[in-house]
Write a protein that holds these residues in place. Sequence first.
Motif, PDB file in Angstrom:
ATOM      1  N   TYR A  96       3.750  16.966 -15.986  1.00 39.21           N
ATOM      2  CA  TYR A  96       4.997  16.619 -15.272  1.00 39.21           C
ATOM      3  C   TYR A  96       5.738  15.467 -15.945  1.00 39.21           C
ATOM      4  O   TYR A  96       6.935  15.314 -15.781  1.00 39.21           O
ATOM      5  CB  TYR A  96       4.798  16.390 -13.776  1.00 39.21           C
ATOM      6  CG  TYR A  96       3.701  15.449 -13.310  1.00 39.21           C
ATOM      7  CD1 TYR A  96       3.354  14.310 -14.001  1.00 39.21           C
ATOM      8  CD2 TYR A  96       3.052  15.707 -12.101  1.00 39.21           C
ATOM      9  CE1 TYR A  96       2.369  13.457 -13.529  1.00 39.21           C
ATOM     10  CE2 TYR A  96       2.067  14.867 -11.613  1.00 39.21           C
ATOM     11  CZ  TYR A  96       1.724  13.731 -12.342  1.00 39.21           C
ATOM     12  OH  TYR A  96       0.754  12.895 -11.881  1.00 39.21           O
ATOM     13  N   HIS A 127       8.924  13.415  -7.194  1.00 34.62           N
ATOM     14  CA  HIS A 127       9.450  13.470  -8.569  1.00 34.62           C
ATOM     15  C   HIS A 127      10.847  14.109  -8.520  1.00 34.62           C
ATOM     16  O   HIS A 127      11.801  13.598  -9.114  1.00 34.62           O
ATOM     17  CB  HIS A 127       8.570  14.341  -9.472  1.00 34.62           C
ATOM     18  CG  HIS A 127       7.134  13.910  -9.576  1.00 34.62           C
ATOM     19  ND1 HIS A 127       6.535  13.623 -10.778  1.00 34.62           N
ATOM     20  CD2 HIS A 127       6.182  13.724  -8.640  1.00 34.62           C
ATOM     21  CE1 HIS A 127       5.269  13.291 -10.576  1.00 34.62           C
ATOM     22  NE2 HIS A 127       5.027  13.354  -9.282  1.00 34.62           N
ATOM     23  N   ILE A 163       6.087   7.505  -0.597  1.00 36.82           N
ATOM     24  CA  ILE A 163       4.680   7.200  -0.891  1.00 36.82           C
ATOM     25  C   ILE A 163       4.668   6.558  -2.270  1.00 36.82           C
ATOM     26  O   ILE A 163       5.440   6.962  -3.146  1.00 36.82           O
ATOM     27  CB  ILE A 163       3.844   8.504  -0.952  1.00 36.82           C
ATOM     28  CG1 ILE A 163       3.943   9.273   0.367  1.00 36.82           C
ATOM     29  CG2 ILE A 163       2.395   8.223  -1.331  1.00 36.82           C
ATOM     30  CD1 ILE A 163       3.291  10.655   0.326  1.00 36.82           C
ATOM     31  N   VAL A 166       1.901   7.487  -8.115  1.00 39.48           N
ATOM     32  CA  VAL A 166       1.744   7.102  -9.525  1.00 39.48           C
ATOM     33  C   VAL A 166       2.641   7.983 -10.399  1.00 39.48           C
ATOM     34  O   VAL A 166       3.433   7.501 -11.213  1.00 39.48           O
ATOM     35  CB  VAL A 166       0.257   7.282  -9.955  1.00 39.48           C
ATOM     36  CG1 VAL A 166       0.102   7.150 -11.466  1.00 39.48           C
ATOM     37  CG2 VAL A 166      -0.628   6.298  -9.225  1.00 39.48           C
ATOM     38  N   ASP A 307     -10.018   7.552  -7.530  1.00 43.36           N
ATOM     39  CA  ASP A 307     -10.684   8.185  -8.680  1.00 43.36           C
ATOM     40  C   ASP A 307     -12.110   7.679  -8.877  1.00 43.36           C
ATOM     41  O   ASP A 307     -12.809   8.130  -9.784  1.00 43.36           O
ATOM     42  CB  ASP A 307      -9.856   7.980  -9.958  1.00 43.36           C
ATOM     43  CG  ASP A 307      -8.555   8.759  -9.914  1.00 43.36           C
ATOM     44  OD1 ASP A 307      -8.409   9.637  -9.042  1.00 43.36           O
ATOM     45  OD2 ASP A 307      -7.667   8.482 -10.746  1.00 43.36           O
ATOM     46  N   VAL A 329      -6.073   8.578  -0.058  1.00 47.46           N
ATOM     47  CA  VAL A 329      -4.995   9.045  -0.935  1.00 47.46           C
ATOM     48  C   VAL A 329      -4.840  10.567  -0.899  1.00 47.46           C
ATOM     49  O   VAL A 329      -3.747  11.078  -0.678  1.00 47.46           O
ATOM     50  CB  VAL A 329      -5.221   8.560  -2.399  1.00 47.46           C
ATOM     51  CG1 VAL A 329      -4.139   9.102  -3.329  1.00 47.46           C
ATOM     52  CG2 VAL A 329      -5.267   7.037  -2.455  1.00 47.46           C
ATOM     53  N   TRP A 330      -5.969  11.296  -1.094  1.00 50.81           N
ATOM     54  CA  TRP A 330      -5.883  12.748  -1.221  1.00 50.81           C
ATOM     55  C   TRP A 330      -6.364  13.470   0.029  1.00 50.81           C
ATOM     56  O   TRP A 330      -7.183  12.942   0.788  1.00 50.81           O
ATOM     57  CB  TRP A 330      -6.708  13.230  -2.428  1.00 50.81           C
ATOM     58  CG  TRP A 330      -6.158  12.774  -3.738  1.00 50.81           C
ATOM     59  CD1 TRP A 330      -6.692  11.840  -4.580  1.00 50.81           C
ATOM     60  CD2 TRP A 330      -4.932  13.188  -4.338  1.00 50.81           C
ATOM     61  NE1 TRP A 330      -5.879  11.668  -5.675  1.00 50.81           N
ATOM     62  CE2 TRP A 330      -4.797  12.478  -5.549  1.00 50.81           C
ATOM     63  CE3 TRP A 330      -3.934  14.092  -3.982  1.00 50.81           C
ATOM     64  CZ2 TRP A 330      -3.702  12.651  -6.395  1.00 50.81           C
ATOM     65  CZ3 TRP A 330      -2.850  14.256  -4.825  1.00 50.81           C
ATOM     66  CH2 TRP A 330      -2.741  13.536  -6.017  1.00 50.81           C
ATOM     67  N   ARG A 333     -10.945  15.515  -1.078  1.00 56.92           N
ATOM     68  CA  ARG A 333     -11.663  15.040  -2.269  1.00 56.92           C
ATOM     69  C   ARG A 333     -13.166  14.981  -1.992  1.00 56.92           C
ATOM     70  O   ARG A 333     -13.868  14.143  -2.547  1.00 56.92           O
ATOM     71  CB  ARG A 333     -11.137  13.680  -2.708  1.00 56.92           C
ATOM     72  CG  ARG A 333     -11.306  13.530  -4.189  1.00 56.92           C
ATOM     73  CD  ARG A 333     -10.608  12.389  -4.841  1.00 56.92           C
ATOM     74  NE  ARG A 333     -10.682  12.607  -6.297  1.00 56.92           N
ATOM     75  CZ  ARG A 333     -10.071  11.882  -7.194  1.00 56.92           C
ATOM     76  NH1 ARG A 333      -9.317  10.893  -6.840  1.00 56.92           N
ATOM     77  NH2 ARG A 333     -10.215  12.137  -8.474  1.00 56.92           N
ATOM     78  N   LEU A 372     -12.706  16.638 -12.200  1.00 56.66           N
ATOM     79  CA  LEU A 372     -13.123  15.612 -13.173  1.00 56.66           C
ATOM     80  C   LEU A 372     -14.058  14.553 -12.573  1.00 56.66           C
ATOM     81  O   LEU A 372     -15.170  14.343 -13.046  1.00 56.66           O
ATOM     82  CB  LEU A 372     -11.847  14.961 -13.730  1.00 56.66           C
ATOM     83  CG  LEU A 372     -11.965  13.671 -14.517  1.00 56.66           C
ATOM     84  CD1 LEU A 372     -12.812  13.855 -15.768  1.00 56.66           C
ATOM     85  CD2 LEU A 372     -10.566  13.173 -14.920  1.00 56.66           C
TER      86      LEU A 372
END
Length: 432
Positions: A96, A127, A163, A166, A307, A329-330, A333, A372
């Motif tokens: 992106y 975005h 929000i 990042v 993360d 955040v997510w 997860r 990941l």
Amino acid sequence: MRKYVIHGGRPLYGRVDISGAKNAAVGILPAALMVEGACRIENIPAISDVDLLLNIMQDLGAHVRTVNRTTMDIDCTHILNQQIPYEQGRKIRASYYLIGALLGRYGWAEVPLPGGCDLGGRPIDLHEKGLTALGAQVEVHSGYVYARAPEGKLHGAHIYLDIASVGATINIMLAATLAQGMTVIENAAKEPHIVDVANFLNSMGADITGAGTDVIKIRGVKRLRGGEYSIIPDQIEAGTYMACVAACGGEVRICNVIPKHMECITAKLQEMGVEVEEDGDTLIVRRNGPLQRTNIKTMPYPGFPTDMQPQIAAVLSTAKGTSVLTEGVWGNRYRYVEEFRRLGASIQVEGKIAVIEGVEKLIGAPMEACDLRAGAAMVIAGLAAEGTSEVSNIKHIERGYENLIGKLNGIGADICTVEVPDEETTSVRNVG
Ligand code: EPZ
């Protein structure tokens, strides 16, 4: 297909060198597309996400020359195309950033909707809103984002992010760098990689202030010229090795870190009975006694990073008492929890909360990486467990960890990569 085989239960000793930050590199490489002239970029991590981006950039016309293992000269003076092939772009989340970079420099971009880890919904509406505020027409259909500046150029704007995203912060910052006039991003994300992308752009001639605070101001400049830049060390890679030592015991010097970036992780490990000592750009991490329970909520920087949530769950799985993890955040997860249970971990998940009852020990078992950081966490659980564990689907892990096997074996772990025939890969998943 390949998998990791881990013989666990060994304490870790020695030193490990941290590589350049993945999430900074995947912003800085697309930013290089905006530069007229050669950029020398140092401390680039050797991970598959970086390889994917470099391939895309070369196909667009970038000249990439490898100077040494971590340094590359990248010249994007003559970019021939602003359209990213579907199969390439959808493999990586950070594709992106190609929208902001190409739109900012050329006035248009066609980029596939991004892929990357499945962590619940990963919308890109912020975005789109940001780029639209800068004057772009943005349409999303047929798996692509089509962005165009009607008069060829974007203009500055005042943007409030609902929000502190990042990705949206970096994308807007990229697009605004070559826009006409001033852009202000309010409620901007503050992660270290936001500051790193801003520093890279500034060192190439951009005019960005406030990165690292929640208000970033970008005064558009006419062009960016070449220069040299070194990417910051990876906060999450460093945190992952800290979690390895916490889970396995031992003493490891974690070198080439920015200790300030690590404070949110250090503080929690200390609460759990892990000793962390600072020595310049090195953290000495030591654990001899038992691990203590704690509660953790993930939050945007400077909070505890999402993360690191799966890796810390691996550590808490054998801590004394009950710990509560809250994902801030997510949406989803905790997909690794099912795999941890194969090792005997006791974790209950209710929405965004996981309750972890520490067990005395984990016993090795096969696991399958689902993203990941979950994959990295399975490696940690396998290292801490007695006996043999396996982690399959390691392509997820290789997206973000340089030389994981070499670095872990260098500190006394017993982990190797083996080739797996395809039939076996499916049967591992079907066990139980
Ligand atoms: C970045 O993802 C990182 N990826 C992620 O790291 C990291 O988990 C995340 O930031 C949070 O720190 C890269 O830097 C490539 P966000 P990003 O936009 O930018 C919501 C890893 O393991 N949101 O900050 O995609 C979103 O749903 C990866 O290295 C919207 O609603 O994350 C989430 O709840 C995984 N609309 C929250 O904001 C949007 O348009 C934060 O997402 C954008 C985001």
